[in-house]
Design an enzyme around this catalytic site. Structure first.
Site, PDB file in Angstrom:
ATOM      1  N   ASP A  53       0.841  -1.202   0.000  1.00 18.43           N
ATOM      2  CA  ASP A  53       0.000   0.000   0.000  1.00 18.43           C
ATOM      3  C   ASP A  53       0.877   1.254   0.000  1.00 18.43           C
ATOM      4  O   ASP A  53       0.368   2.375   0.025  1.00 18.43           O
ATOM      5  CB  ASP A  53      -1.020  -0.008   1.146  1.00 18.43           C
ATOM      6  CG  ASP A  53      -0.397  -0.079   2.512  1.00 18.43           C
ATOM      7  OD1 ASP A  53       0.836  -0.144   2.609  1.00 18.43           O
ATOM      8  OD2 ASP A  53      -1.154  -0.053   3.508  1.00 18.43           O
ATOM      9  N   ASP A  96      -1.054  -6.247  -0.241  1.00 14.92           N
ATOM     10  CA  ASP A  96      -1.289  -5.578   1.037  1.00 14.92           C
ATOM     11  C   ASP A  96      -2.786  -5.359   1.243  1.00 14.92           C
ATOM     12  O   ASP A  96      -3.494  -4.973   0.306  1.00 14.92           O
ATOM     13  CB  ASP A  96      -0.610  -4.197   1.005  1.00 14.92           C
ATOM     14  CG  ASP A  96       0.442  -4.052   2.088  1.00 14.92           C
ATOM     15  OD1 ASP A  96       0.429  -4.836   3.056  1.00 14.92           O
ATOM     16  OD2 ASP A  96       1.295  -3.154   1.940  1.00 14.92           O
ATOM     17  N   LYS A 126      -1.050  -9.448   2.922  1.00 12.18           N
ATOM     18  CA  LYS A 126      -0.247  -8.969   4.047  1.00 12.18           C
ATOM     19  C   LYS A 126      -1.071  -7.985   4.858  1.00 12.18           C
ATOM     20  O   LYS A 126      -1.817  -7.191   4.285  1.00 12.18           O
ATOM     21  CB  LYS A 126       1.036  -8.287   3.556  1.00 12.18           C
ATOM     22  CG  LYS A 126       1.842  -7.637   4.691  1.00 12.18           C
ATOM     23  CD  LYS A 126       3.228  -7.207   4.277  1.00 12.18           C
ATOM     24  CE  LYS A 126       3.331  -5.831   3.702  1.00 12.18           C
ATOM     25  NZ  LYS A 126       2.831  -4.749   4.587  1.00 12.18           N
ATOM     26  N   GLU A 195       9.810  -4.086  10.071  1.00 14.84           N
ATOM     27  CA  GLU A 195      10.171  -2.784   9.489  1.00 14.84           C
ATOM     28  C   GLU A 195      10.778  -1.867  10.547  1.00 14.84           C
ATOM     29  O   GLU A 195      10.197  -1.639  11.615  1.00 14.84           O
ATOM     30  CB  GLU A 195       8.925  -2.125   8.864  1.00 14.84           C
ATOM     31  CG  GLU A 195       9.244  -0.754   8.266  1.00 14.84           C
ATOM     32  CD  GLU A 195       8.203  -0.240   7.281  1.00 14.84           C
ATOM     33  OE1 GLU A 195       7.238  -0.973   6.966  1.00 14.84           O
ATOM     34  OE2 GLU A 195       8.366   0.916   6.836  1.00 14.84           O
TER      35      GLU A 195
HETATM   36  O1  KIV Z   1       3.564  -1.081   1.561  1.00 17.95           O
HETATM   37  C1  KIV Z   1       4.732  -1.506   1.466  1.00 17.95           C
HETATM   38  O2  KIV Z   1       5.431  -1.288   0.479  1.00 17.95           O
HETATM   39  C2  KIV Z   1       5.257  -2.284   2.584  1.00 17.95           C
HETATM   40  C3  KIV Z   1       6.721  -2.587   2.590  1.00 17.95           C
HETATM   41  C4  KIV Z   1       7.496  -1.374   2.851  1.00 17.95           C
HETATM   42  C5  KIV Z   1       7.060  -3.688   3.520  1.00 17.95           C
HETATM   43  O3  KIV Z   1       4.534  -2.641   3.464  1.00 17.95           O
END
Ligand code: KIV
Length: 277
Positions: A53, A96, A126, A195
């Site tokens: 996201d 995501d 995710k 992270e």
């Molecule tokens: O949204 C994203 O790109 C992420 C990564 C930075 C792990 O969650």
């Protein structure tokens, strides 16, 4: 007649990710948001493509990831799936779950994860957070949808944290993060993104889990690494956090190319005869 499963035999799977951890092989993850980049990442051997996201920031120009909707995410993931299919079809695609698509209830989380899987062809989802999302992770994985968890700096909670600084530097937060990581593994997560946390803590979490950790700003002990594609390609020189290694300076390359194009159009050099019909 070969089935889709047979033709995608080489595809990267969650069990392969876990197997790689056991063997000490590192997992390479990058983000992608469109067909063109996804195709190149798959051809270059990236194991997992995360449709993050972070598209809200680097694609849509928002300050945070919060505005991203489920429909917008579905749009990006569909394009990425097509890009991977146009290449080798090996990379695993993780989508995501946008802010507020999994926090209301485990049922709502499952419904939205199901939409992502059914409407895009991605392989996993995710979501961010620890104990508070554990029931949602269990509900989703029990339904057969692989989940990648995300701890440490979780950008969807930016207004709670108040900054993008390193997380879990104190003992209390570090212990909570370790507990959360173990709980999410118990609930069925096949991997955990860590992270912006101290290297020593990431190492401890990595050693405590059977599933791989994927680090971003979490040091070298993690089982894999992830970066936002725009950052590692140097598409925005104004954004240079310490954890990003820039593998190209595309801001410079694209700016130079566009300036030359503008000059050629204005000087009537482009198009020439060989570029015309
Ligand atoms: O949204 C994203 O790109 C992420 C990564 C930075 C792990 O969650």
């Amino acid at each position: 007649m070969s089935t889709q499963l047979e033709t995608s035999r080489r595809a990267f799977t969650t069990s392969q990710a876990i197997e790689m951890k056991k063997k000490g092989e590192k997992i390479a993850v990058l983000t992608a948001y469109d067909f063109t980049i996804a195709r190149l990442l798959d051809l270059a051997g990236v194991d997992i493509i995360l449709v993050g996201d972070s598209a809200s920031n680097v694609f849509a120009g928002n300050e945070t990831t919060l505005p991203m909707t489920l429909d917008e995410m579905i749009y990006h993931v569909r394009a990425v799936v097509k890009g991977v299919h146009a290449a080798t079809g090996r990379a695993m695609i993780v989508a995501d779950m946008p802010f507020m698509t999994y926090q209301l209830s485990p049922e709502d989380a499952l419904k939205n994860a199901g939409r992502l899987m059914k409407e895009t062809g991605c392989h996993a989802v995710k979501l961010e957070g620890g104990k508070v999302v554990a029931d949602a992770v269990k509900r989703i994985t029990d339904a057969g949808i692989p989940v990648m968890a995300h701890l440490g700096l979780t950008p969807q909670s930016i207004y709670k944290f108040g900054s993008y600084k390193v997380r879990a530097k104190d003992e209390r937060e570090a212990e909570e993060l370790l507990r959360d990581a173990k709980l999410l593994e118990e609930c069925g997560a096949f991997a955990v993104v860590l992270e912006k946390i101290p290297t020593a803590l990431a190492e401890k979490v990595t050693q405590s889990l059977g599933v791989p950790t994927i680090g971003i700003g979490a040091g070298s002990a993690c089982d894999g690494q992830v970066l936002v594609i725009n950052d590692m390609l140097g598409l925005n020189n104004a954004f240079r956090p310490r954890f990003v290694r820039r593998y190209a300076n595309l801001e410079q390359i694209i700016s130079d190319a566009v300036r030359r194009y503008v000059a050629d159009v204005k000087s009537r050099d482009f198009p020439n005869e060989s570029e015309s019909y």
